[in-house]
Scaffold this active site. Structure first.
Site, mmCIF file in Angstrom:
data_model
loop_
_atom_site.group_PDB
_atom_site.id
_atom_site.type_symbol
_atom_site.label_atom_id
_atom_site.label_comp_id
_atom_site.label_asym_id
_atom_site.label_seq_id
_atom_site.Cartn_x
_atom_site.Cartn_y
_atom_site.Cartn_z
ATOM 1 N N PRO A 1 1.210 -1.477 -0.463
ATOM 2 C CA PRO A 1 0.161 -0.099 -0.294
ATOM 3 C C PRO A 1 0.973 1.074 0.104
ATOM 4 C CG PRO A 1 0.037 -0.669 2.335
ATOM 5 C CD PRO A 1 0.739 -1.790 0.951
ATOM 6 N N ASP B 1 58.294 2.833 -15.636
ATOM 7 C CA ASP B 1 59.309 4.280 -15.743
ATOM 8 C C ASP B 1 59.885 3.683 -14.606
ATOM 9 O OD1 ASP B 1 58.546 5.196 -18.092
ATOM 10 O OD2 ASP B 1 56.872 6.334 -17.447
ATOM 11 N N LYS C 1 66.187 0.914 -18.854
ATOM 12 C CA LYS C 1 67.811 0.277 -19.012
ATOM 13 C C LYS C 1 67.585 -0.753 -20.519
ATOM 14 C CE LYS C 1 69.226 -0.715 -14.422
ATOM 15 N NZ LYS C 1 69.129 -1.617 -13.209
ATOM 16 N N GLY D 1 54.970 6.595 -14.176
ATOM 17 C CA GLY D 1 54.270 7.289 -13.003
ATOM 18 C C GLY D 1 53.556 8.828 -13.085
ATOM 19 N N GLY D 2 52.646 8.905 -12.734
ATOM 20 C CA GLY D 2 51.475 10.194 -12.278
ATOM 21 C C GLY D 2 50.579 9.577 -13.542
ATOM 22 N N ASP D 3 50.019 10.575 -14.219
ATOM 23 C CA ASP D 3 49.162 9.326 -15.577
ATOM 24 C C ASP D 3 50.329 9.684 -16.864
ATOM 25 O OD1 ASP D 3 46.213 10.662 -15.907
ATOM 26 O OD2 ASP D 3 47.496 11.471 -17.631
ATOM 27 N N GLY E 1 57.269 13.167 -3.658
ATOM 28 C CA GLY E 1 56.185 13.739 -2.847
ATOM 29 C C GLY E 1 55.797 12.564 -2.527
#
Length: 410
Positions: free
Chosen positions: A46, A200, A222, A253-255, A366
């Site tokens: 209901p 990397d 390398k 690394g990073g984007d 960082g």
């Protein structure tokens, strides 16, 4: 009577009638999965919660706004009883038993003929957990076990490799700023499924230690270059291993697309006809300042931020950066790969209008255990880098945001 364990099974409910009795919180939680399964759902109640009503309004379920009456389960394959009316629940359960319809009861699991497992999904895998013991079912434990398994599948801690009928290829994975916990869930999972990882130097190295022994790890720095330029050799290695039928991860690394040459690699793979998946990563340009307590934007201080590569000096003919234009901006300037050029960069900015006392922060390593922050100004940063022996990798932040929450020095 022997208390036997439940028999686990996956119900294929697409196009089949499912009756839900009761439109409260239990129904609200259970209905989305039934809708996702493609069931033909009839709600008998209901009233309903606003979320359940929205499902009916959107055409995902049919809602009969009344109480349960005998006969409502005719033609049903599965029923969920979830009302606060004990008498209605008992009558509906009895009808389900007589009609041999699998029935879940939210009010009395022991009176039900089926139990709803704690379930979750990860990349095409459904995890369903049921618990039972001397003291009966333990839904909280089931949920905890489910969460642990799903999280393990998400982050790669539990390896569940695909059967290799799928097309292999290359995944360009952004590893984030350095802390292994800051890689994306998808990136970590692809690492867990990889045969070959080409990494990397600036990628999150700790992640490599987690890889299974059979995974071949190649240090991109390398790779023997021979007559090739470095990037061409990396492209060639990606293509070679992918053509050998391996699942390859290019860990960056990073984007991958923020000063990472990711598009060059994607283009080379496309030209070679190799499938390529791009997995974005957390860029050091915003994450490293944040880890050091510096917001790249802040209300009343900076309404914009600009990310620029500092690997080419302002007076170099190869530079594509309009440094005079950057000097006229009032917002934050984030410089990547600019430690050895920061003196020339600072002089150029000051010569083109940026105040010599503009705060500067250098964040080395960082987000890692070795992170350190060195503060200066545009006037002092060249000498500070030498005196403090700041070395790459370091992110340089220039602007008033450097002093937010912390007095500037230098």
């Amino acid at each position: 009577m022997v208390d036997h364990p439940a028999y686990p099974v996956g119900l294929r409910l697409s196009g089949r009638r499912v009756v839900v009795i009761g439109g409260g919180q239990v129904a609200q939680r259970r209905l989305p999965a039934l809708i996702a399964a493609g069931a033909d759902i009839v709600l008998v109640s209901p009233s309903a919660t606003p979320s359940v009503e929205a499902m009916a309004t959107g055409g995902e379920i049919r809602w009969e706004r009344r109480r349960y009456t005998r006969g409502d389960l005719e033609g049903a394959w599965y029923v969920l009883i979830a009302t606060t009316d004990a008498d209605a629940n008992t009558r509906a359960s009895a009808e389900a038993e007589q009609a041999r319809v699998w029935c879940v009861r939210s009010d009395d699991a022991d009176a039900a003929t089926a139990w709803t497992p704690a379930s979750g999904r990860s990349e095409g895998v459904t995890v369903a957990v049921l618990t039972a013991g001397p003291d009966g079912r333990d839904p909280r434990r089931a949920a905890a076990v489910r969460d642990a398994i799903v999280e393990g599948l998400h982050n790669g801690a539990i390896a569940a490799p695909h059967h290799r009928t799928r097309t292999t290829g290359v995944a360009l994975v952004g590893g984030g700023p350095g802390d292994p916990d800051l890689i994306t869930v998808r990136g970590r999972r692809l690492l867990a499924e990889a045969d070959v990882v080409i990494a990397d130097r600036l990628g999150p190295r700790d992640l490599l230690a987690e890889l299974p022994p059979h995974v071949e790890v190649i240090d991109a720095a390398k790779i023997p270059y021979g007559r090739f330029m470095a990037q061409e050799a990396i492209n060639a290695a990606l293509i070679e291993h992918a053509k050998a039928g391996k699942a390859v991860v290019r860990l960056k690394g990073g984007d991958p697309f923020v000063f990472g040459r990711g598009m060059e690699e994607a283009e080379a793979l496309a030209e070679a006809g190799i499938p390529c998946t791009v997995v974005p990563g957390i860029s050091s340009s915003i994450s490293v300042p944040a880890a050091a307590g510096i917001p790249v934007t802040h209300r009343g201080v900076a309404h914009e931020f600009t990310v620029v590569s500092g690997h080419v000096a302002p007076d170099d003919d190869r530079s594509l950066v309009d440094w005079p234009a950057l000097a006229r901006l009032r917002g934050t300037l984030v410089v990547l790969m600019g430690v050895d050029k920061i003196g020339a960069i600072a002089r150029t900015l000051v010569a083109n209008g940026r105040a010599p006392h503009t705060p500067v922060a250098l964040i080395q390593e960082g987000t890692t255990a070795a992170q350190r922050r060195v503060d200066a100004t545009l006037a002092t940063v060249a000498d500070t880098v030498v005196a403090e022996e700041v070395r790459p990798p370091a992110v340089i932040v220039i602007g008033e945001v450097v002093t937010v929450g912390r007095p500037a020095t230098g």
